[in-house]
Design an enzyme around this catalytic site. Sequence first.
Site, PDB file in Angstrom:
ATOM      1  N   CYS A  66      39.002  28.693  18.840  1.00 56.92           N
ATOM      2  CA  CYS A  66      38.391  28.803  17.573  1.00 56.92           C
ATOM      3  C   CYS A  66      39.406  28.271  16.788  1.00 56.92           C
ATOM      4  O   CYS A  66      40.132  29.378  16.256  1.00 56.92           O
ATOM      5  CB  CYS A  66      36.635  29.541  16.972  1.00 56.92           C
ATOM      6  SG  CYS A  66      36.778  29.619  15.963  1.00 56.92           S
ATOM      7  N   CYS A 103      35.521  33.730  11.761  1.00 58.73           N
ATOM      8  CA  CYS A 103      34.847  33.309  12.770  1.00 58.73           C
ATOM      9  C   CYS A 103      33.854  34.433  12.894  1.00 58.73           C
ATOM     10  O   CYS A 103      34.617  36.014  13.033  1.00 58.73           O
ATOM     11  CB  CYS A 103      35.534  32.674  13.820  1.00 58.73           C
ATOM     12  SG  CYS A 103      34.024  32.238  15.067  1.00 58.73           S
ATOM     13  N   LYS A 162      32.434  47.970  60.427  1.00 59.97           N
ATOM     14  CA  LYS A 162      31.964  46.870  58.518  1.00 59.97           C
ATOM     15  C   LYS A 162      31.845  47.287  57.563  1.00 59.97           C
ATOM     16  O   LYS A 162      31.558  47.954  57.035  1.00 59.97           O
ATOM     17  CB  LYS A 162      30.851  45.735  59.224  1.00 59.97           C
ATOM     18  CG  LYS A 162      30.508  45.580  60.289  1.00 59.97           C
ATOM     19  CD  LYS A 162      31.955  43.900  60.973  1.00 59.97           C
ATOM     20  CE  LYS A 162      31.659  43.417  59.889  1.00 59.97           C
ATOM     21  NZ  LYS A 162      30.641  41.769  60.387  1.00 59.97           N
ATOM     22  N   TYR A 218      46.464  41.942  70.469  1.00 59.52           N
ATOM     23  CA  TYR A 218      45.604  43.403  70.059  1.00 59.52           C
ATOM     24  C   TYR A 218      45.410  43.915  71.453  1.00 59.52           C
ATOM     25  O   TYR A 218      43.978  44.774  71.363  1.00 59.52           O
ATOM     26  CB  TYR A 218      44.759  43.397  68.386  1.00 59.52           C
ATOM     27  CG  TYR A 218      44.501  42.933  68.967  1.00 59.52           C
ATOM     28  CD1 TYR A 218      42.614  42.080  69.516  1.00 59.52           C
ATOM     29  CD2 TYR A 218      43.788  41.902  67.682  1.00 59.52           C
ATOM     30  CE1 TYR A 218      41.837  41.317  69.131  1.00 59.52           C
ATOM     31  CE2 TYR A 218      42.576  40.609  67.125  1.00 59.52           C
ATOM     32  CZ  TYR A 218      41.900  40.088  67.784  1.00 59.52           C
ATOM     33  OH  TYR A 218      41.118  39.409  68.290  1.00 59.52           O
ATOM     34  N   LYS A 229      40.835  45.135  60.951  1.00 56.90           N
ATOM     35  CA  LYS A 229      39.730  44.151  61.807  1.00 56.90           C
ATOM     36  C   LYS A 229      39.816  42.874  61.118  1.00 56.90           C
ATOM     37  O   LYS A 229      39.591  42.090  59.962  1.00 56.90           O
ATOM     38  CB  LYS A 229      38.200  44.256  62.137  1.00 56.90           C
ATOM     39  CG  LYS A 229      37.343  43.159  62.669  1.00 56.90           C
ATOM     40  CD  LYS A 229      35.987  43.588  62.882  1.00 56.90           C
ATOM     41  CE  LYS A 229      35.249  42.321  63.915  1.00 56.90           C
ATOM     42  NZ  LYS A 229      34.950  41.341  62.957  1.00 56.90           N
ATOM     43  N   CYS A 271      30.808  29.970  15.428  1.00 56.04           N
ATOM     44  CA  CYS A 271      31.012  28.929  13.501  1.00 56.04           C
ATOM     45  C   CYS A 271      31.115  27.649  13.692  1.00 56.04           C
ATOM     46  O   CYS A 271      30.859  27.117  12.905  1.00 56.04           O
ATOM     47  CB  CYS A 271      31.562  30.376  13.254  1.00 56.04           C
ATOM     48  SG  CYS A 271      33.224  29.602  13.337  1.00 56.04           S
ATOM     49  N   ASP A 330      40.383  39.072  59.623  1.00 57.86           N
ATOM     50  CA  ASP A 330      39.232  38.397  59.844  1.00 57.86           C
ATOM     51  C   ASP A 330      39.609  36.365  59.709  1.00 57.86           C
ATOM     52  O   ASP A 330      40.461  35.718  59.048  1.00 57.86           O
ATOM     53  CB  ASP A 330      38.489  37.892  57.888  1.00 57.86           C
ATOM     54  CG  ASP A 330      37.194  37.568  58.393  1.00 57.86           C
ATOM     55  OD1 ASP A 330      36.987  36.863  59.142  1.00 57.86           O
ATOM     56  OD2 ASP A 330      36.671  37.472  56.776  1.00 57.86           O
ATOM     57  N   GLU A 372      42.678  49.912  64.834  1.00 59.19           N
ATOM     58  CA  GLU A 372      43.558  48.679  64.387  1.00 59.19           C
ATOM     59  C   GLU A 372      42.476  48.233  62.870  1.00 59.19           C
ATOM     60  O   GLU A 372      40.882  48.187  62.492  1.00 59.19           O
ATOM     61  CB  GLU A 372      43.291  47.377  65.604  1.00 59.19           C
ATOM     62  CG  GLU A 372      43.767  48.123  66.682  1.00 59.19           C
ATOM     63  CD  GLU A 372      43.777  47.295  67.640  1.00 59.19           C
ATOM     64  OE1 GLU A 372      43.543  45.626  67.192  1.00 59.19           O
ATOM     65  OE2 GLU A 372      44.360  48.432  68.778  1.00 59.19           O
ATOM     66  N   CYS A 402      33.822  25.479  17.556  1.00 56.86           N
ATOM     67  CA  CYS A 402      32.731  27.220  18.263  1.00 56.86           C
ATOM     68  C   CYS A 402      31.624  27.159  18.746  1.00 56.86           C
ATOM     69  O   CYS A 402      30.802  26.970  17.325  1.00 56.86           O
ATOM     70  CB  CYS A 402      33.339  27.887  17.597  1.00 56.86           C
ATOM     71  SG  CYS A 402      33.674  29.852  18.029  1.00 56.86           S
TER      72      CYS A 402
END
Length: 669
Positions: free
Chosen positions: A428, A433, A316, A227, A118, A413, A120, A116, A410
């Site tokens: 920019c 640039c 896990k 479950y 797991k 530049c 969280d 199954e 910027c």
Amino acid sequence: MATTSKLAPAQRAEELRALIDEANHNYHVLDAPEISDAEYDALLHELVTIEEAHPELVTPDSPTQRVGGAPSSEFPPYRHEVPMLSLSNAFDEEGLRAFDARVTRLAGVKAAYVCELKIDGLAMSLRYENGRLRSAGTRGDGTVGEEVTPNVRVVRDVPRTLRGKAPGAIDVRGEIFMKKSDFKRLNEARAAAGKPLFANPRNTAAGGLRQKDPRLTAERRLSFFAYAIGAFEGLEPPQTQHALLAYLRELGFPVNEHATRCASIDEVMAFCKRWETERESLDYEIDGVVIKVDELELQRKLGYAGKDPRWATAYKFRAQEARTKLLDIGINVSRSGKLNPYAVLEPVSIGGVTVRMATLHNEDDIKRKDIRAGDTVVVHRAGDVIPYVVGPVLELRAKDARVFQMPERCPVCHSKVDRPPNEVFSYCTNVACPAQLVERVRHYCSRGAMDIEGVGDVLSAELIEAGLVRDVADLYDLRTGQLAELPRMGEKSAQNVIDAIEGSKSRGLARVLVALSIRYVGSQNAALLAAHFGSVDALAAATQAELIEVEGIGEQIAEAVAFFFQQPPNRAAIERLRAHGVDMTAPKRERAATGALHGKTFVLTGTLPSLTREAATELIVEAGGKVSSAVSKKTDYVVAGEEAGSKLAKAQSLGVPIVDEAGLRALLG
Ligand code: IVH
């Protein structure tokens, strides 16, 4: 994580117990974990190892002998008639096989298992008497939890009355959790209301259950999967775990659809591996797989080792999140002049990969999450997605943490930065640039564009720095001698680069269009335009109206393409490329209804053995097909290569046919 210690085992065991107790308290009682699950597991693992080597050090109250933390006093205590168990963990294939070997040895037979996902979330026990929900409690320390009945009553997935053949009394156990989509919606609403964001679905679900006012719980739209059962009175219970899941479903509980009976540990292993890569495709978070012996009679025979059942274990997954220090917020200027903020991190290992950098999305996102340089942050890394900063750990904020300010100039530049209205990005404003130029040259040479091996970001920057390249066409003027003078460049590698540049001349129009960094023109649109117009001259002469007539080209793209070719510097660049002998023609093809892939939509994922993503796209588009970036029910095929990610999982869950490179070639005929 340091698991070696100079302390004597007895002292270290004491220290570990204190650390684990505190972590348990923070996690179970305060819903405010201070360390990651992986760190917690490492502490516990170290303690188990010490206690195994020194059984005399085991104390009755050691965290290895009990489950979780004591319940907080805010809710009435809830006593479990049948204790709620914890699970031993397996972290890899070896651990899983050791579990199976022990089961086989103790049972005397090869057992079948049920795997199954797991979930969280938070374990919950629901008491039904004569088919009606009477009470609900959290796990707490496994014997006594907290009573949260009013809050659980507002969880829509939890039936108030049972259907079908209900026993006189039953404790149904399962997981309360929050769907990712509900979490996202909730956070979006909070952002809009200017409220602080929640960190993750699990803690939000936990916090939701601990509200004093059930209406606040209801707002979080929690979900539930059943479950297991505890007490069961008045009927014959099912004989196997898979029959139990079916029975719970009949009673009206949501049961996770992916639970699978596996006849061998090899099948179990395959299930675990599959979900470790496909977890992203689910709308809820999972952190592993729970493996249970299927026969309930055999479960009873196997019994317990301390508080852990011998008949079940949790595999896990590798961690996806870790905490680390955000050293600085850097700005990268893209080839379109976009200023992209990124996180410079104290290197941290996540799921076995060292992460030094992570994206920060955009200015608004940084502000909304209140991320500051100097913060301890949570970083998320999953599969093939670029790591990103989830948010700061506010409790650990340093006094000198620095609030982020988008620069007004910027960083490369020093020209003015502009943030267009309704856009989340700043740009920019200087088309010349150097940062944009470096990125444009790097992109021009990249694999999906002109594929000039050896010219990556380092060499692109050096070429521009040395004044050798002011425009992509300058690449074709380079001579071996000039290159050989650059740092770390010998005659030989210089010659290789020159050969690669020479070789790029024959890539054809579609690649040139990709390489020119025209807005919205990626490999798919480039292939469409190249096949339709056949030459750069025909394309450059096309009006916006003519461009829109090309199947697959919309108004926005047409406008961008027409705009690009109207700019004199761009026309000049094309003339220079032509003068150097760069092929800018393509076999002109009518995308007629006769193409082998006419009307079919493809999604590409993973690395194919011999085709780049662009080359595969070109082939598909030339044959009349389309390439889309997202899998949906309308997708006809997913072409999957090595390390395919969540798109493959999505395809599997939607039943979309999946082919490999050979399969694609077969379809192309
Ligand atoms: S069975 C012995 N099944 O994982 C039976 N637990 O570390 C113990 N969990 O406290 C529980 N999904 O909160 C079981 N399909 C699943 C589960 C599951 C998530 C959680 C549960 C439990 C923890 C055990």
